[in-house]
Design a protein around this motif. Structure first.
Motif, PDB file in Angstrom:
ATOM      1  N   VAL A  95       0.828  -1.204   0.000  1.00 53.90           N
ATOM      2  CA  VAL A  95       0.000   0.000   0.000  1.00 53.90           C
ATOM      3  C   VAL A  95       0.864   1.257   0.000  1.00 53.90           C
ATOM      4  N   ASN A  96       1.786   1.359   0.960  1.00 47.10           N
ATOM      5  CA  ASN A  96       2.686   2.513   1.045  1.00 47.10           C
ATOM      6  C   ASN A  96       3.866   2.262   0.116  1.00 47.10           C
ATOM      7  N   ALA A  97       3.956   3.027  -0.958  1.00 45.94           N
ATOM      8  CA  ALA A  97       5.005   2.788  -1.947  1.00 45.94           C
ATOM      9  C   ALA A  97       6.393   2.808  -1.325  1.00 45.94           C
ATOM     10  N   LEU A 115      10.005  16.707  -2.748  1.00 45.71           N
ATOM     11  CA  LEU A 115       9.233  15.701  -3.469  1.00 45.71           C
ATOM     12  C   LEU A 115       7.864  16.246  -3.870  1.00 45.71           C
ATOM     13  N   ILE A 116       7.561  16.109  -5.143  1.00 43.42           N
ATOM     14  CA  ILE A 116       6.249  16.454  -5.690  1.00 43.42           C
ATOM     15  C   ILE A 116       5.525  15.136  -5.924  1.00 43.42           C
ATOM     16  N   ILE A 117       4.375  14.975  -5.282  1.00 43.34           N
ATOM     17  CA  ILE A 117       3.678  13.690  -5.311  1.00 43.34           C
ATOM     18  C   ILE A 117       2.258  13.866  -5.843  1.00 43.34           C
ATOM     19  N   ALA A 118       1.881  12.987  -6.752  1.00 40.88           N
ATOM     20  CA  ALA A 118       0.487  12.864  -7.174  1.00 40.88           C
ATOM     21  C   ALA A 118       0.193  11.380  -7.273  1.00 40.88           C
ATOM     22  N   GLY A 119      -0.993  10.985  -6.808  1.00 37.02           N
ATOM     23  CA  GLY A 119      -1.291   9.560  -6.808  1.00 37.02           C
ATOM     24  C   GLY A 119      -2.771   9.259  -6.897  1.00 37.02           C
ATOM     25  N   VAL A 120      -3.056   8.017  -7.204  1.00 33.60           N
ATOM     26  CA  VAL A 120      -4.428   7.512  -7.286  1.00 33.60           C
ATOM     27  C   VAL A 120      -4.480   6.183  -6.512  1.00 33.60           C
ATOM     28  N   THR A 121      -5.279   6.139  -5.477  1.00 32.02           N
ATOM     29  CA  THR A 121      -6.176   7.190  -5.051  1.00 32.02           C
ATOM     30  C   THR A 121      -5.530   8.025  -3.935  1.00 32.02           C
ATOM     31  N   ASN A 122      -6.003   9.299  -3.826  1.00 33.89           N
ATOM     32  CA  ASN A 122      -5.439  10.162  -2.802  1.00 33.89           C
ATOM     33  C   ASN A 122      -5.646   9.602  -1.402  1.00 33.89           C
ATOM     34  N   ASP A 123      -6.779   8.933  -1.183  1.00 36.65           N
ATOM     35  CA  ASP A 123      -7.095   8.478   0.173  1.00 36.65           C
ATOM     36  C   ASP A 123      -6.393   7.188   0.563  1.00 36.65           C
ATOM     37  N   VAL A 124      -5.655   6.589  -0.363  1.00 42.40           N
ATOM     38  CA  VAL A 124      -4.883   5.387  -0.033  1.00 42.40           C
ATOM     39  C   VAL A 124      -3.451   5.522  -0.555  1.00 42.40           C
ATOM     40  N   CYS A 125      -3.308   5.605  -1.861  1.00 41.89           N
ATOM     41  CA  CYS A 125      -1.985   5.510  -2.482  1.00 41.89           C
ATOM     42  C   CYS A 125      -1.144   6.772  -2.331  1.00 41.89           C
ATOM     43  N   THR A 126      -1.794   7.915  -2.062  1.00 43.48           N
ATOM     44  CA  THR A 126      -1.043   9.158  -1.888  1.00 43.48           C
ATOM     45  C   THR A 126      -0.737   9.433  -0.422  1.00 43.48           C
ATOM     46  N   VAL A 127      -1.688   9.143   0.456  1.00 40.90           N
ATOM     47  CA  VAL A 127      -1.537   9.507   1.870  1.00 40.90           C
ATOM     48  C   VAL A 127      -0.301   8.881   2.504  1.00 40.90           C
ATOM     49  N   TYR A 128      -0.143   7.589   2.381  1.00 36.07           N
ATOM     50  CA  TYR A 128       0.884   6.903   3.173  1.00 36.07           C
ATOM     51  C   TYR A 128       2.311   7.212   2.717  1.00 36.07           C
ATOM     52  N   PRO A 129       2.606   7.255   1.406  1.00 35.75           N
ATOM     53  CA  PRO A 129       3.950   7.701   1.008  1.00 35.75           C
ATOM     54  C   PRO A 129       4.235   9.135   1.435  1.00 35.75           C
TER      55      PRO A 129
END
Length: 202
Positions: A95-97, A115-129
């Motif tokens: 889950v956390n990259a 670090l510039i971060i964008a991810g899908v989904t924000n509520d899972v794949c973006t939050v933890y990294p």
């Protein structure tokens, strides 16, 4: 926070100190998003990739379980950044990259502090990294409109959590303008052409 960390955090994001991390922009996962229109999210994510390539910002791509419902990364990413697409970190359910050593090593190898971060989904794949990167002392900007969540409520909660943890929440247009810094420079000229592609067509 040490004096060195505080100084790093105060530095603006520039093409010279930043790395771009695009997390799980996969056709299946993006199809689960309901907080933003698919085409808008896709256009913003591709604009970030184009900007990274135009400004020589290291670009790290990662995906999760491509052979399952999440599906493959956007094919346009292969056109924009073929080398980075080929070198993408293909996680298997992590889950956390940053818990994937290959991803963590790829980010470290960029040598960049911001670090510039964008991810899908924000509520899972973006939050933890994001939480991990902040805990490790990296200044982080989250490009919220280059990702999304299944519902607006879930997205709002995720964005608030990242904001409260210390990430800067931004949009694609804001981030690209910040990196351009001055429209009359060579970098500014490159970025303005990417921004023009995002404008509504009459």
């Amino acid at each position: 926070m040490t004096a060195q960390t505080a100084q790093t955090a105060a530095e603006p994001f520039t093409p010279e100190n930043s790395a771009m991390l695009l997390i799980d922009h996969q056709v299946g996962t993006m199809g689960w998003v309901g907080s933003i229109a698919f085409d808008e999210m896709k256009a913003n994510a591709l604009a970030l990739a184009k900007a990274a390539k135009a400004l020589d910002i290291p670009l790290v791509l990662t995906s999760s379980m491509e052979e399952y419902a999440q599906g493959p990364l956007l094919s346009e990413l292969a056109e924009t950044a073929p080398a980075e697409f080929a070198a993408r970190v293909q996680r298997q359910g992590v889950v956390n990259a940053f818990d994937d050593k290959n991803f963590a090593d790829a980010v470290t190898a960029t040598g960049r502090t911001h670090l510039i971060i964008a991810g899908v989904t924000n509520d899972v794949c973006t939050v933890y990294p994001t939480l991990t990167a902040l805990a490790d002392g990296h200044p982080v900007q989250i490009v919220a409109d280059a990702g999304g969540s299944p519902t607006k409520t879930a997205d709002d909660i995720a964005v608030r959590r990242m904001d409260k943890a210390g990430a800067t929440i931004t949009s694609t247009n804001q981030l690209l303008a910040e990196l351009a810094h001055n429209w009359t420079t060579p970098n500014g000229s490159k970025i303005i052409n990417i921004l023009m592609e995002l404008l509504p067509q009459s």
